[in-house]
Design a protein around this motif. Structure first.
Motif, mmCIF file in Angstrom:
data_model
loop_
_atom_site.group_PDB
_atom_site.id
_atom_site.type_symbol
_atom_site.label_atom_id
_atom_site.label_comp_id
_atom_site.label_asym_id
_atom_site.label_seq_id
_atom_site.Cartn_x
_atom_site.Cartn_y
_atom_site.Cartn_z
ATOM 1 N N ILE A 95 0.878 -1.163 0.000
ATOM 2 C CA ILE A 95 0.000 0.000 0.000
ATOM 3 C C ILE A 95 0.911 1.208 0.000
ATOM 4 C CG2 ILE A 95 -1.684 1.362 1.279
ATOM 5 C CD1 ILE A 95 -2.811 -1.255 2.395
ATOM 6 N N GLY A 96 0.758 2.049 -1.007
ATOM 7 C CA GLY A 96 1.648 3.194 -1.095
ATOM 8 C C GLY A 96 1.145 4.260 -2.033
ATOM 9 N N TYR A 97 2.041 5.184 -2.341
ATOM 10 C CA TYR A 97 1.716 6.331 -3.192
ATOM 11 C C TYR A 97 0.509 7.076 -2.635
ATOM 12 C CZ TYR A 97 4.816 4.132 -6.623
ATOM 13 O OH TYR A 97 5.893 3.572 -7.266
ATOM 14 N N THR A 98 0.435 7.161 -1.319
ATOM 15 C CA THR A 98 -0.718 7.787 -0.679
ATOM 16 C C THR A 98 -0.447 9.259 -0.417
ATOM 17 O OG1 THR A 98 -1.308 5.685 0.390
ATOM 18 C CG2 THR A 98 -2.259 7.699 1.319
ATOM 19 N N TRP A 99 -1.326 10.086 -0.903
ATOM 20 C CA TRP A 99 -1.281 11.512 -0.576
ATOM 21 C C TRP A 99 -2.700 12.016 -0.383
ATOM 22 C CZ3 TRP A 99 -3.016 14.237 -5.066
ATOM 23 C CH2 TRP A 99 -2.855 13.564 -6.274
ATOM 24 N N ILE A 100 -2.879 12.713 0.717
ATOM 25 C CA ILE A 100 -4.192 13.199 1.152
ATOM 26 C C ILE A 100 -4.081 14.686 1.428
ATOM 27 C CG2 ILE A 100 -5.934 13.047 2.987
ATOM 28 C CD1 ILE A 100 -5.148 10.103 3.327
ATOM 29 N N THR A 101 -5.072 15.441 0.994
ATOM 30 C CA THR A 101 -5.074 16.879 1.219
ATOM 31 C C THR A 101 -4.777 17.194 2.687
ATOM 32 O OG1 THR A 101 -6.305 18.923 0.876
ATOM 33 C CG2 THR A 101 -7.587 17.022 1.570
ATOM 34 N N PRO A 102 -3.908 18.145 2.950
ATOM 35 C CA PRO A 102 -3.531 18.452 4.333
ATOM 36 C C PRO A 102 -4.715 18.778 5.239
ATOM 37 C CG PRO A 102 -2.001 19.496 2.829
ATOM 38 C CD PRO A 102 -3.110 18.913 1.988
ATOM 39 N N SER A 103 -5.768 19.355 4.697
ATOM 40 C CA SER A 103 -6.929 19.709 5.532
ATOM 41 C C SER A 103 -7.648 18.480 6.083
ATOM 42 C CB SER A 103 -7.903 20.588 4.753
ATOM 43 O OG SER A 103 -8.454 19.876 3.658
ATOM 44 N N LEU A 104 -7.399 17.306 5.501
ATOM 45 C CA LEU A 104 -8.032 16.071 5.987
ATOM 46 C C LEU A 104 -7.046 15.136 6.675
ATOM 47 C CD1 LEU A 104 -10.514 15.393 3.057
ATOM 48 C CD2 LEU A 104 -11.048 16.202 5.366
ATOM 49 N N ASN A 110 -7.456 8.709 6.648
ATOM 50 C CA ASN A 110 -6.390 7.771 6.295
ATOM 51 C C ASN A 110 -6.585 6.426 7.005
ATOM 52 O OD1 ASN A 110 -3.874 7.051 4.980
ATOM 53 N ND2 ASN A 110 -2.923 7.225 6.989
ATOM 54 N N LYS A 111 -6.970 6.454 8.256
ATOM 55 C CA LYS A 111 -7.187 5.202 8.991
ATOM 56 C C LYS A 111 -8.348 4.419 8.379
ATOM 57 C CE LYS A 111 -5.975 5.285 13.178
ATOM 58 N NZ LYS A 111 -4.967 4.590 13.898
ATOM 59 N N ALA A 112 -9.432 5.117 8.019
ATOM 60 C CA ALA A 112 -10.570 4.446 7.382
ATOM 61 C C ALA A 112 -10.165 3.846 6.039
ATOM 62 C CB ALA A 112 -11.719 5.434 7.202
ATOM 63 N N MET A 113 -9.328 4.578 5.305
ATOM 64 C CA MET A 113 -8.860 4.100 4.003
ATOM 65 C C MET A 113 -7.970 2.866 4.171
ATOM 66 S SD MET A 113 -6.442 6.050 1.290
ATOM 67 C CE MET A 113 -5.092 5.923 2.444
ATOM 68 N N LYS A 114 -7.038 2.919 5.111
ATOM 69 C CA LYS A 114 -6.154 1.771 5.330
ATOM 70 C C LYS A 114 -6.955 0.555 5.778
ATOM 71 C CE LYS A 114 -2.065 3.575 4.376
ATOM 72 N NZ LYS A 114 -2.284 4.955 4.034
ATOM 73 N N HIS A 115 -7.952 0.770 6.631
ATOM 74 C CA HIS A 115 -8.809 -0.347 7.042
ATOM 75 C C HIS A 115 -9.468 -0.983 5.831
ATOM 76 C CE1 HIS A 115 -12.774 -2.023 8.244
ATOM 77 N NE2 HIS A 115 -12.016 -2.636 9.128
ATOM 78 N N ALA A 116 -10.048 -0.167 4.967
ATOM 79 C CA ALA A 116 -10.724 -0.689 3.777
ATOM 80 C C ALA A 116 -9.755 -1.441 2.873
ATOM 81 C CB ALA A 116 -11.392 0.457 3.014
ATOM 82 N N MET A 117 -8.550 -0.903 2.702
ATOM 83 C CA MET A 117 -7.565 -1.539 1.821
ATOM 84 C C MET A 117 -7.026 -2.834 2.422
ATOM 85 S SD MET A 117 -5.553 1.777 0.309
ATOM 86 C CE MET A 117 -4.743 0.928 -1.074
ATOM 87 N N LEU A 118 -6.732 -2.824 3.720
ATOM 88 C CA LEU A 118 -6.240 -4.040 4.365
ATOM 89 C C LEU A 118 -7.304 -5.131 4.341
ATOM 90 C CD1 LEU A 118 -4.368 -2.405 7.374
ATOM 91 C CD2 LEU A 118 -3.304 -3.721 5.520
ATOM 92 N N GLN A 119 -8.530 -4.752 4.628
ATOM 93 C CA GLN A 119 -9.619 -5.725 4.599
ATOM 94 C C GLN A 119 -9.764 -6.316 3.200
ATOM 95 O OE1 GLN A 119 -13.439 -4.154 5.867
ATOM 96 N NE2 GLN A 119 -14.055 -6.186 6.533
ATOM 97 N N TYR A 120 -9.688 -5.491 2.190
ATOM 98 C CA TYR A 120 -9.799 -5.966 0.816
ATOM 99 C C TYR A 120 -8.614 -6.880 0.457
ATOM 100 C CZ TYR A 120 -10.924 -5.968 -4.144
ATOM 101 O OH TYR A 120 -11.248 -6.357 -5.421
ATOM 102 N N ALA A 121 -7.416 -6.467 0.854
ATOM 103 C CA ALA A 121 -6.218 -7.253 0.529
ATOM 104 C C ALA A 121 -6.265 -8.648 1.155
ATOM 105 C CB ALA A 121 -4.963 -6.517 0.989
ATOM 106 N N PHE A 122 -6.655 -8.719 2.405
ATOM 107 C CA PHE A 122 -6.644 -10.010 3.090
ATOM 108 C C PHE A 122 -7.913 -10.828 2.873
ATOM 109 C CE2 PHE A 122 -3.549 -7.710 5.949
ATOM 110 C CZ PHE A 122 -2.444 -8.421 5.533
#
Length: 193
Positions: A95-104, A110-122
């Motif tokens: 999981i990489g190349y992650t960039w999120i607008t500084p205001s968020l 980011n935690k919600a996104m990583k959860h979704a990606m990890l859940q999908y990956a596994f």
């Protein structure tokens, strides 16, 4: 394997990155603070077009699955991320190349996104290992990776040359399939994603 998945939970929507996303991503990508530490630097529309083109070429080569990040709470495009370095025979991805607008940043997106990606990956891709890496100098990223239950494995010295020519040391982290159920409960179980 699906190279055009849509992944979402209550907070985040990850849609397959397309060239048409360039206009919506440009204001985010032109935020200079996103590129102070890291290997990539986007300074103008041309840089972003190249970035997206490379991501789409990697998807066509079946080595990456790039996404545009949409914050459902704010109802706006928030940045980009991807599954990269996909190695199907060894059942691993980064999981990489992650960039999120500084205001968020720091908003929980980011935690919600990583959860979704990890859940999908596994749980969907049925992978054995998810890797993450970051610049040794990027303490914000290092702390964020540790906060989602990953294990720091080591530091690869002079691993990359940044856009400024600096020799970057990369810190490697991972999460394994057998660790996911406990991490999912302990780290992500307290959130309503």
């Amino acid at each position: 394997m699906n190279f055009l998945p849509t992944i979402e939970n209550k907070r985040v929507l990850l849609q397959p990155l397309q060239a048409e996303h360039m206009e919506a991503l440009l204001p985010v990508a032109l935020e200079p603070s996103l590129w102070t530490v890291g290997a990539t630097h986007i300074a103008n529309q041309n840089d972003l077009e190249k970035y997206i083109r490379l991501a789409l070429e990697e998807r066509a080569a079946k080595t990456s699955i790039p996404f545009v990040i949409i914050d459902k709470k704010e109802n706006r495009v928030a940045g980009s991320t991807r599954f990269s370095a996909l190695t199907v025979p060894h059942k691993r991805v980064e999981i990489g190349y992650t960039w999120i607008t500084p205001s968020l940043q720091g908003s929980g997106l980011n935690k919600a996104m990583k959860h979704a990606m990890l859940q999908y990956a596994f749980e969907v891709m049925d992978l054995n290992r998810v890797e993450l890496k970051t610049d040794e100098l990027n303490m914000q990223s290092r702390n964020a990776i540790l906060s989602i239950g990953c294990t720091q494995e080591g530091i690869l010295r002079h691993h990359m040359v940044t856009s400024t020519g600096r020799l970057r040391n990369s810190v490697y982290f991972s999460l394994l399939k057998e660790e996911w159920p406990e991490v999912k409960q302990r780290i992500f179980g307290k959130y309503d994603f």
